[in-house]
Design an enzyme around this catalytic site. Sequence first.
Site, PDB file in Angstrom:
ATOM      1  N   HIS A   1      47.466  19.332  51.488  1.00 14.92           N
ATOM      2  CA  HIS A   1      47.092  20.136  52.658  1.00 14.92           C
ATOM      3  C   HIS A   1      46.575  19.206  53.752  1.00 14.92           C
ATOM      4  CE1 HIS A   1      47.652  23.629  50.299  1.00 14.92           C
ATOM      5  NE2 HIS A   1      46.440  24.120  50.268  1.00 14.92           N
TER       6      HIS A   1
ATOM      7  N   CYS B   1      41.110  25.808  48.402  1.00 12.62           N
ATOM      8  CA  CYS B   1      41.583  24.425  48.566  1.00 12.62           C
ATOM      9  C   CYS B   1      41.315  23.878  49.976  1.00 12.62           C
ATOM     10  CB  CYS B   1      43.065  24.335  48.247  1.00 12.62           C
ATOM     11  SG  CYS B   1      44.022  25.766  48.762  1.00 12.62           S
TER      12      CYS B   1
HETATM   13  N1  LIG Z   1      47.308  25.775  43.841  1.00 12.55           N
HETATM   14  C1  LIG Z   1      46.217  25.550  44.554  1.00 12.55           C
HETATM   15  O1  LIG Z   1      46.176  24.705  45.476  1.00 12.55           O
HETATM   16  C2  LIG Z   1      44.978  26.281  44.241  1.00 12.55           C
HETATM   17  C3  LIG Z   1      43.832  25.877  44.868  1.00 12.55           C
HETATM   18  C4  LIG Z   1      42.656  26.544  44.598  1.00 12.55           C
HETATM   19  C5  LIG Z   1      42.672  27.583  43.715  1.00 12.55           C
HETATM   20  N2  LIG Z   1      43.823  27.963  43.104  1.00 12.55           N
HETATM   21  C6  LIG Z   1      43.768  29.076  42.165  1.00 12.55           C
HETATM   22  O2  LIG Z   1      44.063  28.645  40.846  1.00 12.55           O
HETATM   23  C7  LIG Z   1      44.705  29.694  40.129  1.00 12.55           C
HETATM   24  C8  LIG Z   1      46.018  29.224  39.533  1.00 12.55           C
HETATM   25  O3  LIG Z   1      46.860  28.726  40.549  1.00 12.55           O
HETATM   26  P1  LIG Z   1      48.183  27.906  40.197  1.00 12.55           P
HETATM   27  O4  LIG Z   1      48.636  27.332  41.491  1.00 12.55           O
HETATM   28  O5  LIG Z   1      47.975  26.982  39.043  1.00 12.55           O
HETATM   29  O6  LIG Z   1      49.186  29.079  39.731  1.00 12.55           O
HETATM   30  P2  LIG Z   1      50.473  28.973  38.795  1.00 12.55           P
HETATM   31  O7  LIG Z   1      51.079  27.620  38.866  1.00 12.55           O
HETATM   32  O8  LIG Z   1      51.323  30.131  39.160  1.00 12.55           O
HETATM   33  O9  LIG Z   1      49.909  29.173  37.304  1.00 12.55           O
HETATM   34  C9  LIG Z   1      49.274  30.357  36.913  1.00 12.55           C
HETATM   35  C10 LIG Z   1      48.646  30.172  35.535  1.00 12.55           C
HETATM   36  O10 LIG Z   1      47.921  31.352  35.198  1.00 12.55           O
HETATM   37  C11 LIG Z   1      48.386  31.868  33.969  1.00 12.55           C
HETATM   38  N3  LIG Z   1      48.310  33.335  33.969  1.00 12.55           N
HETATM   39  C12 LIG Z   1      48.826  34.166  34.890  1.00 12.55           C
HETATM   40  N4  LIG Z   1      48.557  35.439  34.534  1.00 12.55           N
HETATM   41  C13 LIG Z   1      47.857  35.399  33.380  1.00 12.55           C
HETATM   42  C14 LIG Z   1      47.311  36.379  32.502  1.00 12.55           C
HETATM   43  N5  LIG Z   1      47.402  37.678  32.758  1.00 12.55           N
HETATM   44  N6  LIG Z   1      46.657  35.956  31.406  1.00 12.55           N
HETATM   45  C15 LIG Z   1      46.537  34.648  31.138  1.00 12.55           C
HETATM   46  N7  LIG Z   1      47.055  33.661  31.913  1.00 12.55           N
HETATM   47  C16 LIG Z   1      47.703  34.042  33.027  1.00 12.55           C
HETATM   48  C17 LIG Z   1      49.808  31.400  33.877  1.00 12.55           C
HETATM   49  O11 LIG Z   1      50.206  31.431  32.534  1.00 12.55           O
HETATM   50  P3  LIG Z   1      51.775  31.698  32.159  1.00 12.55           P
HETATM   51  O12 LIG Z   1      52.468  30.389  32.352  1.00 12.55           O
HETATM   52  O13 LIG Z   1      51.674  32.102  30.731  1.00 12.55           O
HETATM   53  O14 LIG Z   1      52.259  32.771  33.066  1.00 12.55           O
HETATM   54  C18 LIG Z   1      49.676  29.974  34.424  1.00 12.55           C
HETATM   55  O15 LIG Z   1      49.159  29.118  33.429  1.00 12.55           O
HETATM   56  C19 LIG Z   1      44.813  30.841  41.140  1.00 12.55           C
HETATM   57  O16 LIG Z   1      43.645  31.649  40.993  1.00 12.55           O
HETATM   58  C20 LIG Z   1      44.773  30.159  42.467  1.00 12.55           C
HETATM   59  O17 LIG Z   1      44.319  31.011  43.490  1.00 12.55           O
HETATM   60  C21 LIG Z   1      44.980  27.325  43.331  1.00 12.55           C
END
Ligand SMILES: NC(=O)c1ccc[n+]([C@@H]2O[C@H](COP(=O)([O-])OP(=O)(O)OC[C@H]3O[C@@H](n4cnc5c(N)ncnc54)[C@H](OP(=O)(O)O)[C@@H]3O)[C@@H](O)[C@H]2O)c1
Length: 340
Positions: free
Chosen positions: A243, A130
């Site tokens: 950010h 990000c």
């Molecule tokens: N937030 C940011 O600013 C940002 C920026 C760039 C990249 N990212 C990346 O994007 C990804 C998600 O981030 P987020 O902020 O959206 O996290 P989050 O809000 O914690 O959501 C995680 C998601 O992943 C799913 N998940 C987790 N473990 C899983 C598994 N074993 N099998 C299938 N689904 C699974 C969860 O499903 P359940 O609800 O079923 O647990 C949920 O839908 C990460 O890789 C993060 O590094 C985030």
Amino acid sequence: MGYKVVVAGATGNVGREMLNILAERQFPVDELVPLASRRSLGTEVSFGDQTLKTKDIDGFDFTGYDIALFAIGSDATKKYAPIAAKQGCIVIDNSSLYRYDPDVPLVVPEVNPEAVDGYAKKNIIANPNCSTAQMVVALKPLHDRAKIKRVVVSTYQSVSGSGKAAIDELWDQTKGMYVPGQEVEPKVYPKQIAFNVIPHIDVFLDDGSTKEEWKMVAETKKIVDPAIKLTATCVRVPVFVGHSEAINIEFEEFLDEDEARDILREAPGIMVVDKREDGGYVTPVECVGDFATFISRIRQDSTIENGLNLWCVSDNLRKGAALNAVQIAETLGNRVLKKG
Ligand SMILES: NC(=O)c1ccc[n+]([C@@H]2O[C@H](COP(=O)([O-])OP(=O)(O)OC[C@H]3O[C@@H](n4cnc5c(N)ncnc54)[C@H](OP(=O)(O)O)[C@@H]3O)[C@@H](O)[C@H]2O)c1
């Protein structure tokens, strides 16, 4: 005919934004399937005016789907992205797993859209970190004009960058400060995040920097130019979304602040808000829900030969993740798949 699209991680912060942005930008979708873990089986998510029920990613057959937008973290991505890719579905991944793989393009469509064409080696395209995404949108047009030698960046990163649990931790800890007996101990973060700042994001490396700081270095080189030297200090701040970055740039050639402002005004994905008066700049709360990367406080740095300072703010769930992923899908559609 439009695209058959999968959103993996549809119950998460980034996944939900992906669904919003696909609808907002009227991405040509014929069919959309939201996936998450088994825990979320049947959980309802919104896609435009539709309500869809989430399916379990485990055992899902990606055959016949054109694009899968992944936001499920590195561990689950390692398991499921190769399956989707092997089944002929192009994965656009938000985790850090594939970003540094030479066979996987790392793309910010305003900066290196042509890199998308290299998707076929693994059927995977990576979305950057990000803090890198918003920064390179600002760096690229300035680099094209005056060639960047070195960047010094300090970030002020919101808790939504660490997922759902981190948002709850800031909220509960903040409330807990006012209610005796309801204090909330740090769990997601190593120290209290409410009313505090933490100079530590991701794991420590041998040289004393953190992985988040290293990501900004490696990704800027891969996306913009390997010759750019960059040093970063990444800091978590008690902001929910958005950010911010204080960026100091040293160029090979002199670049006047007024010319830099004009270049950035014309650059794709950028909105310049730069009045030298009270409130004449953008703060994170104002960028939430927006597509743009906002640039303020553009000014000469007279302590070095060809120096410039600027302030860069963007919605990390959008440009830093979901928006950039959808823009990659659009670029892939326009350059390669040509449906819709
Ligand atoms: N937030 C940011 O600013 C940002 C920026 C760039 C990249 N990212 C990346 O994007 C990804 C998600 O981030 P987020 O902020 O959206 O996290 P989050 O809000 O914690 O959501 C995680 C998601 O992943 C799913 N998940 C987790 N473990 C899983 C598994 N074993 N099998 C299938 N689904 C699974 C969860 O499903 P359940 O609800 O079923 O647990 C949920 O839908 C990460 O890789 C993060 O590094 C985030």
